[in-house]
Design a protein around this motif. Structure first.
Motif, mmCIF file in Angstrom:
data_model
loop_
_atom_site.group_PDB
_atom_site.id
_atom_site.type_symbol
_atom_site.label_atom_id
_atom_site.label_comp_id
_atom_site.label_asym_id
_atom_site.label_seq_id
_atom_site.Cartn_x
_atom_site.Cartn_y
_atom_site.Cartn_z
ATOM 1 N N MET A 74 83.424 51.703 -5.355
ATOM 2 C CA MET A 74 82.863 52.446 -6.488
ATOM 3 C C MET A 74 81.862 53.513 -6.026
ATOM 4 S SD MET A 74 84.409 51.338 -9.106
ATOM 5 C CE MET A 74 83.445 51.940 -10.474
ATOM 6 N N VAL A 75 81.369 53.374 -4.792
ATOM 7 C CA VAL A 75 80.411 54.354 -4.279
ATOM 8 C C VAL A 75 81.058 55.733 -4.121
ATOM 9 C CG1 VAL A 75 80.776 54.131 -1.762
ATOM 10 C CG2 VAL A 75 78.471 54.531 -2.654
ATOM 11 N N MET A 76 82.399 55.767 -4.156
ATOM 12 C CA MET A 76 83.099 57.044 -4.048
ATOM 13 C C MET A 76 82.727 57.992 -5.194
ATOM 14 S SD MET A 76 84.901 57.097 -1.303
ATOM 15 C CE MET A 76 85.796 56.100 -0.093
ATOM 16 N N PHE A 77 82.419 57.455 -6.371
ATOM 17 C CA PHE A 77 82.088 58.308 -7.522
ATOM 18 C C PHE A 77 80.754 59.044 -7.322
ATOM 19 C CE2 PHE A 77 85.143 55.243 -9.290
ATOM 20 C CZ PHE A 77 86.075 56.142 -9.792
ATOM 21 N N PRO A 78 79.675 58.318 -6.917
ATOM 22 C CA PRO A 78 78.448 59.070 -6.606
ATOM 23 C C PRO A 78 78.612 60.016 -5.418
ATOM 24 C CG PRO A 78 78.062 56.688 -6.407
ATOM 25 C CD PRO A 78 79.430 56.876 -6.971
ATOM 26 N N ILE A 79 79.479 59.663 -4.467
ATOM 27 C CA ILE A 79 79.735 60.554 -3.329
ATOM 28 C C ILE A 79 80.326 61.874 -3.819
ATOM 29 C CG2 ILE A 79 81.303 60.932 -1.365
ATOM 30 C CD1 ILE A 79 80.783 58.051 -0.518
ATOM 31 N N ILE A 80 81.297 61.786 -4.726
ATOM 32 C CA ILE A 80 81.922 62.993 -5.277
ATOM 33 C C ILE A 80 80.890 63.843 -6.026
ATOM 34 C CG2 ILE A 80 83.595 63.831 -6.989
ATOM 35 C CD1 ILE A 80 85.357 61.377 -6.182
ATOM 36 N N LEU A 81 80.020 63.173 -6.807
ATOM 37 C CA LEU A 81 78.970 63.874 -7.550
ATOM 38 C C LEU A 81 78.021 64.600 -6.602
ATOM 39 C CD1 LEU A 81 77.323 64.487 -10.136
ATOM 40 C CD2 LEU A 81 76.194 62.254 -9.815
ATOM 41 N N VAL A 82 77.543 63.891 -5.584
ATOM 42 C CA VAL A 82 76.596 64.471 -4.626
ATOM 43 C C VAL A 82 77.263 65.583 -3.821
ATOM 44 C CG1 VAL A 82 75.310 63.984 -2.494
ATOM 45 C CG2 VAL A 82 75.088 62.462 -4.449
ATOM 46 N N ALA A 83 78.503 65.346 -3.383
ATOM 47 C CA ALA A 83 79.211 66.339 -2.566
ATOM 48 C C ALA A 83 79.440 67.631 -3.341
ATOM 49 C CB ALA A 83 80.537 65.769 -2.071
ATOM 50 N N GLY A 84 79.852 67.512 -4.603
ATOM 51 C CA GLY A 84 80.061 68.705 -5.424
ATOM 52 C C GLY A 84 78.769 69.467 -5.639
ATOM 53 N N THR A 85 77.700 68.733 -5.947
ATOM 54 C CA THR A 85 76.383 69.355 -6.163
ATOM 55 C C THR A 85 75.897 70.041 -4.892
ATOM 56 O OG1 THR A 85 75.838 67.611 -7.761
ATOM 57 C CG2 THR A 85 74.012 68.934 -6.916
ATOM 58 N N ALA A 86 75.967 69.308 -3.765
ATOM 59 C CA ALA A 86 75.487 69.857 -2.492
ATOM 60 C C ALA A 86 76.311 71.064 -2.053
ATOM 61 C CB ALA A 86 75.527 68.771 -1.412
ATOM 62 N N GLY A 87 77.619 71.016 -2.272
ATOM 63 C CA GLY A 87 78.473 72.139 -1.893
ATOM 64 C C GLY A 87 78.129 73.397 -2.648
ATOM 65 N N ILE A 88 77.923 73.271 -3.953
ATOM 66 C CA ILE A 88 77.573 74.424 -4.790
ATOM 67 C C ILE A 88 76.207 74.978 -4.392
ATOM 68 C CG2 ILE A 88 76.921 75.103 -7.143
ATOM 69 C CD1 ILE A 88 79.196 73.189 -8.102
ATOM 70 N N LEU A 89 75.223 74.067 -4.208
ATOM 71 C CA LEU A 89 73.872 74.511 -3.852
ATOM 72 C C LEU A 89 73.841 75.160 -2.467
ATOM 73 C CD1 LEU A 89 71.702 71.554 -5.237
ATOM 74 C CD2 LEU A 89 71.888 73.871 -6.161
ATOM 75 N N ALA A 90 74.601 74.603 -1.514
ATOM 76 C CA ALA A 90 74.637 75.165 -0.162
ATOM 77 C C ALA A 90 75.258 76.561 -0.167
ATOM 78 C CB ALA A 90 75.424 74.244 0.770
#
Length: 450
Positions: free
Chosen positions: A245-261
């Motif tokens: 289930m940790v995959m869902f927060p990973i997707i959230l963080v990865a999408g956020t970090a990618g956009i911000l970066a």
């Protein structure tokens, strides 16, 4: 001195002429320059790491002694770092990775003489001095990108000093192999170095230089380990007993970090472009740098000193202590600091600051959704991969580097997922990576000068 050097060359040639097996002789002559470059690179990587760490310790010592001193050392550090590069080695500014990418592109029969402006002994000296001065002044920069330019310079000089009777070695392969060895030695991540050479630098078939690449990465890494001891860049964070289930927060963080970066990359490029157009005189540049330095100093003094330096201590704290959750504004600070420092005109990399920004984003989001400590560690590592991917657009390199620096091989799929999501999300903001755009700018400047 020249006579001794000449005698050594003659003795070396005589020794190789005694080898009767032509294939063995040719293989040795092809391999030795890579071996020599790798040993020198390992030495430089360790020495630079120690000097850079000393600079960060000095900054912390000064802040702990009298925090108000940051208002003095920040302007001095920013201006002096910029001036050293401007006066002595203009192409030593910034990370160093775009310069190596540009050098690889220039490694052709028509343009190979232009490489010396990007990779040289002068670049090595002023890259180190300028970046250390900037970090003492509170600049949010790292040493990993600069190490790659230093390594590329070492390998180019080794190739240049080969005697006329030595078999010709591809300049492009030499530079790419040097860059991979530099990354491997900087992070102690041999696989990361290899993947970086393939993903970021190589437009030629890897079969042409795979043996040289592998041996150079191994030798540079072993040299660094011999001098610095066997170590992990970060350590062993606890990540066991984590559900899928940790995959869902990973997707959230990865999408956020990618956009911000990606947004950070666009902002830094716009700042650099604005500086070129508006700041025509040295006086204007100095005033701008002093304002930036005082802005960073004010945040460090009045709000949070975590805006300063490469940020490695933030990664270590959120991964290895109970204090896992950063304040909501820390990711903003960890993007503001690198934006102002990276565009200052001094030397300094974005690798470590990008990892720190990603770690702080993962820390904030995991705190907001109340994850367990081990789940938080996984999400923080995913944030590191994602933010670095957003800057470099090299998801496999980012995943392998974070994997190797923490020895968490069980997380390979989690980290690759973070890299993939970030890669897709970052394209929504900008199609091109920060390094690619800066590389094109370097090539344009060099070709126009010629």
């Amino acid at each position: 001195m020249l006579k001794i050097f000449s005698l050594l060359q003659k003795g070396l040639k005589k020794s190789f002429d005694n080898i009767r097996n032509e294939q063995l002789k040719n293989n040795l002559l092809q391999a030795i320059p890579f071996w020599i470059g790798s040993v020198i690179t390992g030495f430089f990587a360790v020495m630079y790491a120690k000097i850079f760490a000393w600079g960060e310790h000095l900054l912390n010592f000064i802040m702990n002694w009298h925090a108000w001193m940051i208002f003095i050392i920040a302007p001095i550090g920013f201006v002096l770092s910029w001036w050293l590069v401007k006066e002595f080695a203009p192409n030593a500014k910034g990370s160093g990775i775009p310069q190596v990418m540009a050098a690889v592109e220039l490694a052709n029969p028509k343009e190979h003489t232009k490489i010396r402006s990007l990779l040289s002994l002068k670049i090595i000296i002023f890259k180190i001095i300028s970046s250390v001065v900037l970090v003492i002044g509170g600049g949010a920069v790292g040493r990993e990108g600069p190490t790659i330019q230093i390594a590329g310079s070492v390998f180019r000089k080794v190739n240049e000093y080969l005697p006329h009777w030595w078999p010709k070695i591809s300049k492009k392969n030499m530079i790419m192999t040097g860059a991979a060895a530099g990354l491997a030695a900087a992070f102690n991540t041999p696989l990361g170095g290899i993947v970086f050479a393939v993903e970021e630098l190589s437009k030629t078939h890897i079969n042409y230089f795979k043996t040289a690449l592998f041996t150079a990465v191994i030798i540079a890494g072993l040299t660094a380990q011999t001098l610095a001891g066997s170590y992990l860049y970060l350590g062993y964070p606890k990540t066991n007993d984590v559900s899928l289930m940790v995959m869902f927060p990973i997707i959230l963080v990865a999408g956020t970090a990618g956009i911000l970066a990606s947004q950070l990359s666009v902002m830094m490029l716009k700042m650099s472009d604005w500086k070129k157009r508006k700041l025509k005189t040295d006086q204007a540049n100095v005033i701008f740098l002093v304002i930036c330095a005082l802005f960073i100093a004010s945040i460090a003094y009045f709000i949070n000193r975590e805006i300063l330096g490469s940020g490695k201590e933030i990664m270590e704290r959120v991964l290895f202590t109970k204090d896992k959750h950063e304040e909501w504004y820390v990711p903003i600070l960890r993007m503001l600091g690198p934006a102002l420092s990276f565009t200052s005109g001094g030397a300094g990399g974005i690798f470590a600051p990008a990892l720190t920004a990603g770690a702080s984003i993962g820390s904030v989001i995991s705190g907001a959704i109340h994850l367990t400590p081990n789940e938080t560690n996984v999400v923080i590592l995913a944030g590191m991969v994602a933010f670095l991917t957003g800057i470099t657009r090299a998801p496999f390199t980012s995943a392998i580097i974070v994997l190797e620096m923490t020895d968490r091989h069980s997380l390979i799929f989690h980290l690759m997922l973070a890299g993939m999501v970030s890669s897709i999300a970052s394209i929504l903001v900008s199609r091109h990576s920060l390094y690619d755009v800066i590389k094109v700018n370097f090539l344009k400047e060099i070709r126009e000068k010629e």
